[in-house]
Write an enzyme that holds these catalytic residues in place. Structure first.
Site, short mmCIF file in Angstrom:
data_model
loop_
_atom_site.label_atom_id
_atom_site.label_comp_id
_atom_site.label_asym_id
_atom_site.label_seq_id
_atom_site.Cartn_x
_atom_site.Cartn_y
_atom_site.Cartn_z
N ARG A 87 0.81 -1.35 -0.03
CA ARG A 87 0.00 0.00 -0.12
C ARG A 87 0.98 1.08 0.00
O ARG A 87 0.29 2.42 -0.10
CB ARG A 87 -0.97 0.00 1.27
CG ARG A 87 -2.49 -0.47 1.03
CD ARG A 87 -2.98 -0.54 2.47
NE ARG A 87 -4.31 -0.41 2.43
CZ ARG A 87 -5.25 -1.44 2.33
NH1 ARG A 87 -4.91 -2.58 2.28
NH2 ARG A 87 -6.49 -1.31 2.52
N ARG A 126 -21.15 -3.82 2.40
CA ARG A 126 -20.54 -5.02 2.38
C ARG A 126 -20.77 -5.79 4.04
O ARG A 126 -20.78 -5.14 5.01
CB ARG A 126 -18.99 -4.63 2.52
CG ARG A 126 -18.11 -5.73 2.84
CD ARG A 126 -16.64 -5.40 2.41
NE ARG A 126 -16.00 -4.38 3.06
CZ ARG A 126 -14.80 -4.29 2.50
NH1 ARG A 126 -14.15 -4.92 1.75
NH2 ARG A 126 -14.33 -2.96 3.44
N ARG A 160 -17.66 -4.90 9.39
CA ARG A 160 -16.40 -4.45 9.83
C ARG A 160 -16.79 -2.96 10.37
O ARG A 160 -17.46 -2.03 9.94
CB ARG A 160 -15.55 -4.22 8.67
CG ARG A 160 -14.79 -5.48 8.26
CD ARG A 160 -13.84 -5.53 6.97
NE ARG A 160 -13.04 -4.39 7.00
CZ ARG A 160 -12.34 -4.06 5.90
NH1 ARG A 160 -12.19 -5.05 4.98
NH2 ARG A 160 -11.84 -3.00 5.88
N ARG A 171 -9.74 6.37 4.37
CA ARG A 171 -9.23 5.35 3.86
C ARG A 171 -9.23 5.73 2.28
O ARG A 171 -8.09 5.40 1.82
CB ARG A 171 -10.07 4.07 3.72
CG ARG A 171 -9.76 3.15 5.19
CD ARG A 171 -11.15 2.54 5.83
NE ARG A 171 -11.05 1.26 4.88
CZ ARG A 171 -12.46 0.72 4.99
NH1 ARG A 171 -13.51 1.15 5.80
NH2 ARG A 171 -12.64 -0.28 4.10
P1 ADP Z 1 -10.17 -2.91 2.26
O1 ADP Z 1 -10.85 -3.97 2.08
O2 ADP Z 1 -11.13 -1.71 2.55
O3 ADP Z 1 -9.23 -2.45 1.09
P2 ADP Z 1 -8.37 -4.01 4.32
O4 ADP Z 1 -9.02 -5.12 4.80
O5 ADP Z 1 -7.37 -4.27 3.10
O6 ADP Z 1 -9.29 -2.94 3.59
O7 ADP Z 1 -7.64 -3.11 5.30
C1 ADP Z 1 -8.13 -2.85 6.51
C2 ADP Z 1 -7.38 -1.69 7.30
O8 ADP Z 1 -6.12 -2.57 7.62
C3 ADP Z 1 -6.63 -0.49 6.34
O9 ADP Z 1 -7.63 0.42 6.29
C4 ADP Z 1 -5.40 -0.46 7.19
O10 ADP Z 1 -5.79 0.33 8.58
C5 ADP Z 1 -5.12 -1.85 7.32
N1 ADP Z 1 -4.11 -2.32 6.48
C6 ADP Z 1 -4.28 -3.41 5.61
N2 ADP Z 1 -3.34 -3.55 4.91
C7 ADP Z 1 -2.25 -2.51 5.23
C8 ADP Z 1 -0.98 -2.22 4.50
N3 ADP Z 1 -0.45 -3.19 3.57
N4 ADP Z 1 -0.25 -1.29 5.00
C9 ADP Z 1 -0.95 -0.63 5.75
N5 ADP Z 1 -2.28 -0.76 6.72
C10 ADP Z 1 -2.81 -1.62 6.28
P1 ADP Z 2 -11.96 -5.00 -1.30
O1 ADP Z 2 -11.38 -6.27 -0.48
O2 ADP Z 2 -11.15 -4.41 -2.39
O3 ADP Z 2 -12.20 -4.02 -0.05
P2 ADP Z 2 -14.46 -6.34 -1.37
O4 ADP Z 2 -14.09 -7.55 -2.25
O5 ADP Z 2 -14.64 -6.59 0.13
O6 ADP Z 2 -13.48 -5.17 -1.68
O7 ADP Z 2 -15.79 -5.56 -1.96
C1 ADP Z 2 -16.61 -4.88 -1.44
C2 ADP Z 2 -17.88 -4.94 -1.42
O8 ADP Z 2 -18.49 -4.89 -2.86
C3 ADP Z 2 -18.48 -6.40 -0.91
O9 ADP Z 2 -19.71 -6.27 -0.22
C4 ADP Z 2 -18.69 -7.10 -2.42
O10 ADP Z 2 -19.61 -8.11 -2.21
C5 ADP Z 2 -19.05 -6.15 -3.39
N1 ADP Z 2 -18.56 -6.40 -4.88
C6 ADP Z 2 -17.15 -6.74 -4.97
N2 ADP Z 2 -16.94 -6.82 -6.37
C7 ADP Z 2 -17.93 -6.52 -6.80
C8 ADP Z 2 -18.60 -5.94 -8.37
N3 ADP Z 2 -17.87 -6.42 -9.27
N4 ADP Z 2 -19.82 -5.71 -8.36
C9 ADP Z 2 -20.60 -5.12 -7.42
N5 ADP Z 2 -20.20 -5.45 -5.94
C10 ADP Z 2 -18.92 -6.03 -6.00
#
Ligand code: ADP
Ligand code: ADP
Ligand code: ZN
Length: 217
Positions: A87, A126, A160, A171
């Site tokens: 990131r 989500r 979450r 974010r």
């Molecule tokens: P999302 O699905 O919304 O992209 P993640 O589950 O990947 O979020 O991450 C949730 C939180 O965990 C982030 O908002 C950050 O606080 C922390 N985090 C996850 N991966 C990283 C990373 N590679 N570097 C720094 N913080 C991280």
């Molecule tokens: P990230 O890991 O990048 O934060 P997620 O895979 O958790 O994203 O997806 C975020 C939300 O959007 C989830 O509720 C998922 O079911 C939905 N979602 C994921 N891909 C799609 C898509 N292509 N179109 C519509 N909704 C989606």
């Protein structure tokens, strides 16, 4: 074949990573999941990062690089999907060095492009199965039986704590400030494949499959 899924929160990285684990037997390495595990098991690390995560900030590079190093070394082989890592540019450099040490290469970086308004909807809708990690959405991917996980039958579906409007704003800012420079970084390395993440889940999946198949040939 080692792949990075790059994209803002809600882009669909976790959804597609889970699919690749099932369809190709790849190994998902999600730093978000690792950090949430640390919180659940009430380790000192979990306590240290909890407030940062809930507010939507980035955890320090040192912490996430250590987590990734531990998992990569333990897994040995290859076939990694990096989901939510790297990131920052410092994390990208660290990943390069780590893979090099293990005799592995990075084969592709898929950039999942999704409009900000759609990200807000995706994050707001989500929820996740606590038992198997399957990802759902109120409108785009509801479970077949409301309240029950399609995959494992659990009724422990949760939202979450950081999936709220305030945290999401932070974010998104963090993404544009610190993570989006990776798009140029991987483009310069000839590894970047941008994909339209606004398409439905199955269409995005086909796009990723095409990238993986062309990287393999
Ligand atoms: P999302 O699905 O919304 O992209 P993640 O589950 O990947 O979020 O991450 C949730 C939180 O965990 C982030 O908002 C950050 O606080 C922390 N985090 C996850 N991966 C990283 C990373 N590679 N570097 C720094 N913080 C991280
Ligand atoms: P990230 O890991 O990048 O934060 P997620 O895979 O958790 O994203 O997806 C975020 C939300 O959007 C989830 O509720 C998922 O079911 C939905 N979602 C994921 N891909 C799609 C898509 N292509 N179109 C519509 N909704 C989606
Ligand atoms: Zn489940």
């Amino acid at each position: 074949m080692n792949l990075i899924l790059l994209g803002p929160p809600g882009a669909g990285k976790g959804t597609q990573a889970k699919r690749l684990v099932e369809s190709r037997g790849m190994i998902q390495l999600s730093t978000g999941d690792m950090l949430r595990d640390a919180r659940r098991s009430e380790t000192p690390l979990g306590a240290q990062v909890a407030a940062i995560m809930d507010a939507g900030g980035l955890v320090t590079d040192e912490i996430v690089i250590d987590l990734i190093e531990e998992k990569l070394t333990a897994a040995g082989g290859g076939g990694f999907i990096f989901d939510g890592f790297p990131r920052t540019l410092a994390q990208a450099d660290a990943l390069d060095a780590l893979l090099g040490r293990l005799g592995q290469t990075l084969d592709a970086v898929v950039e999942m492009r999704v409009d900000d308004e759609a990200l807000v909807d995706r994050i707001a809708g989500r929820f996740t199965c606590r038992d198997c990690g399957e990802m759902y959405h109120d409108t785009t991917r509801p479970p077949l039986i409301p309240g029950k996980c399609d995959v494992c039958g659990s009724d422990d579906l949760y939202r979450r704590p950081d999936d709220n409007a305030d945290s999401l704003r932070t974010r998104l800012l963090e993404y544009y400030k610190k993570t989006s420079p990776l798009i140029g970084y991987y483009h310069a390395k000839g590894l970047l494949s941008p994909l339209d993440g606004m398409e439905d889940i199955a269409t995005v999946a086909r796009g990723i499959d095409a990238v993986l198949d062309s990287a393999a040939s």
